[in-house]
Design a protein around this motif. Sequence first.
Motif, PDB file in Angstrom:
ATOM      1  N   PRO A   1     -70.783-117.656 -30.575  1.00 39.08           N
ATOM      2  CA  PRO A   1     -70.640-117.063 -29.240  1.00 39.08           C
ATOM      3  C   PRO A   1     -71.653-117.663 -28.266  1.00 39.08           C
ATOM      4  O   PRO A   1     -72.758-118.046 -28.654  1.00 39.08           O
ATOM      5  CB  PRO A   1     -70.927-115.580 -29.490  1.00 39.08           C
ATOM      6  N   GLY A   2     -71.264-117.714 -26.994  1.00 44.35           N
ATOM      7  CA  GLY A   2     -72.130-118.319 -25.994  1.00 44.35           C
ATOM      8  C   GLY A   2     -73.286-117.441 -25.563  1.00 44.35           C
ATOM      9  O   GLY A   2     -74.221-117.931 -24.923  1.00 44.35           O
TER      10      GLY A   2
ATOM     11  N   ASN B   1     -82.452-125.018 -28.607  1.00 50.05           N
ATOM     12  CA  ASN B   1     -83.176-125.157 -29.871  1.00 50.05           C
ATOM     13  C   ASN B   1     -83.117-123.936 -30.775  1.00 50.05           C
ATOM     14  O   ASN B   1     -83.689-123.944 -31.862  1.00 50.05           O
ATOM     15  CB  ASN B   1     -84.655-125.469 -29.604  1.00 50.05           C
ATOM     16  N   VAL B   2     -82.454-122.884 -30.346  1.00 47.58           N
ATOM     17  CA  VAL B   2     -82.486-121.655 -31.143  1.00 47.58           C
ATOM     18  C   VAL B   2     -81.580-121.771 -32.362  1.00 47.58           C
ATOM     19  O   VAL B   2     -80.514-122.394 -32.300  1.00 47.58           O
ATOM     20  CB  VAL B   2     -82.077-120.430 -30.299  1.00 47.58           C
TER      21      VAL B   2
ATOM     22  N   GLY C   1     -76.075-119.414 -29.099  1.00 46.25           N
ATOM     23  CA  GLY C   1     -76.886-120.605 -28.857  1.00 46.25           C
ATOM     24  C   GLY C   1     -76.018-121.828 -28.653  1.00 46.25           C
ATOM     25  O   GLY C   1     -74.792-121.772 -28.796  1.00 46.25           O
ATOM     26  N   CYS C   2     -76.650-122.954 -28.335  1.00 49.10           N
ATOM     27  CA  CYS C   2     -75.907-124.205 -28.120  1.00 49.10           C
ATOM     28  C   CYS C   2     -75.366-124.764 -29.425  1.00 49.10           C
ATOM     29  O   CYS C   2     -74.353-125.450 -29.446  1.00 49.10           O
ATOM     30  CB  CYS C   2     -76.808-125.243 -27.443  1.00 49.10           C
ATOM     31  N   SER C   3     -76.069-124.523 -30.533  1.00 48.07           N
ATOM     32  CA  SER C   3     -75.578-124.836 -31.873  1.00 48.07           C
ATOM     33  C   SER C   3     -75.169-126.298 -32.018  1.00 48.07           C
ATOM     34  O   SER C   3     -75.857-127.201 -31.548  1.00 48.07           O
ATOM     35  CB  SER C   3     -74.436-123.885 -32.234  1.00 48.07           C
TER      36      SER C   3
ATOM     37  N   ILE D   1     -76.493-119.118 -23.974  1.00 46.38           N
ATOM     38  CA  ILE D   1     -76.420-120.419 -23.313  1.00 46.38           C
ATOM     39  C   ILE D   1     -76.531-120.203 -21.812  1.00 46.38           C
ATOM     40  O   ILE D   1     -75.850-119.347 -21.243  1.00 46.38           O
ATOM     41  CB  ILE D   1     -75.105-121.133 -23.656  1.00 46.38           C
ATOM     42  N   VAL D   2     -77.373-120.982 -21.191  1.00 41.03           N
ATOM     43  CA  VAL D   2     -77.705-120.757 -19.784  1.00 41.03           C
ATOM     44  C   VAL D   2     -76.460-120.738 -18.893  1.00 41.03           C
ATOM     45  O   VAL D   2     -76.389-119.960 -17.928  1.00 41.03           O
ATOM     46  CB  VAL D   2     -78.737-121.816 -19.318  1.00 41.03           C
TER      47      VAL D   2
END
Length: 469
Positions: free
Chosen positions: A374-375, A64-65, A403-405, A107-108
Amino acid sequence: MGKTLFDKVWDAHVVTEVAGGNQVLYIDRHLIHEVTSPQAFNGLRRRGLPLFRRDRIVATADHNVPTKDQDKPIAEPLSRKQVSMLTENCEAFGVELYGLGHPYQGIVHVIGPELGITRPGITMVCGDSHTSTHGAFGAVAFGIGTSQVEQVMATQCLLLTKPKKMRISVEGTLQAGVTAKDVILYVISRLGTGGGTGYFVEYAGSAIRSLSMEGRMTVCNMSIEMGARGGLIAPDQTTFDYLEGREFSPKGADWEAAVDYWKSLPSDEDAVFDVEHTFRAEDIMPMVTYGTNPGMGMGVTESIPEENAIHNAASVQKAMKYMGLTAGKPLQDMPIDYVFIGSCTNSRIEDLRAVSQMVAGQKVADNVTAIVVPGSQQVARQAIAEGLDKTLMAAGFEFRGAGCSACLGMNEDKVPAGKYCVSTSNRNFEGRQGPGARTILASPLTAAAAAITGKVTDVREMLQLNIEH
């Protein structure tokens, strides 16, 4: 009879057998984010339960970022609420959080490997289907549902049925311009989105062994897209070299002991798999998807099939209606509107380097909006240190925060309805990148080529031009 890599790791973590064929599996590492953790934390509160092993949990904010103005309050209300809840829950339960502003945020499935949290021989879960990414290191890693997130928080265990075993071998040498993303899109196009259902997949063969760790993560990441429970690759020197010196990797004598154990993990020569598939690397060309699931893929120079062994005519027609395409026609040279380079599939430094090299000295087509995400913050810092951001922005790309974006329509980076996006993400479902968005999955190289030409492009043609000039 010998054991597979999967057997060795899974069996070492079985706490007990349960009547009916289930097993209680111990979980070594638990990654959490803002989307699937709030209900789990609330469940613990309702039952008055503490975290069983909070030192085995790592949290980050990613889905969500925002990827612009990350130093400012999140504008979108639902996203702001979910990220705030993660922060509050982690503070209340004493969980390590790599939130916005933290140098390890990202990202996790990117931060786990780059920090050395992901390791061979462990069990690893997250409330996210693409946890299969971590299997690239020889870990048994898989996504879990919200109720299972709570189970792991409370007990560090899960009640599971052991999956069957599949081995997919890719033998030979990949063509120039063909990447790990093309390999897995090709495999899924041949086996279908249900081809791996009920199985844990081990990827093997000379083409797989030749991949970097980033490439291996891309392959394992998309195991879930063919229905598999997870995917994994045997650890080898490539694995050890990647992990050595990482922030949380073992050090000194512990490192030597760990490597000795990791070397024992590859499948035994006489190990038996329930199903085996073998593909030739030379048969794989740059891939693109044409439909509304990752199995609807084809070589970039091919025409959209009207039906095949995996998809019947009705399913193709339904996909064509959503995508605004025509079966029997090619995708090559079709104009596109957006290019997204990012996601847990393709947002690592290797991906950004490849894209930067492809677009250096060129310009994004006037009809295309192109973004690179970027991840992780670490990937972003490394890209900036290497000057990749300047090269990308000079070419006309937006260079965003981590972020997941635009992988999913859960934040501000949505693709408008009706627009075509060549995306390095992992899913092309209806509305995945935003309501009405039309997604064409591809490798970072193919996406970069599309950004420059403004249309679906065979990247091999651009590589040949670069060689000639």
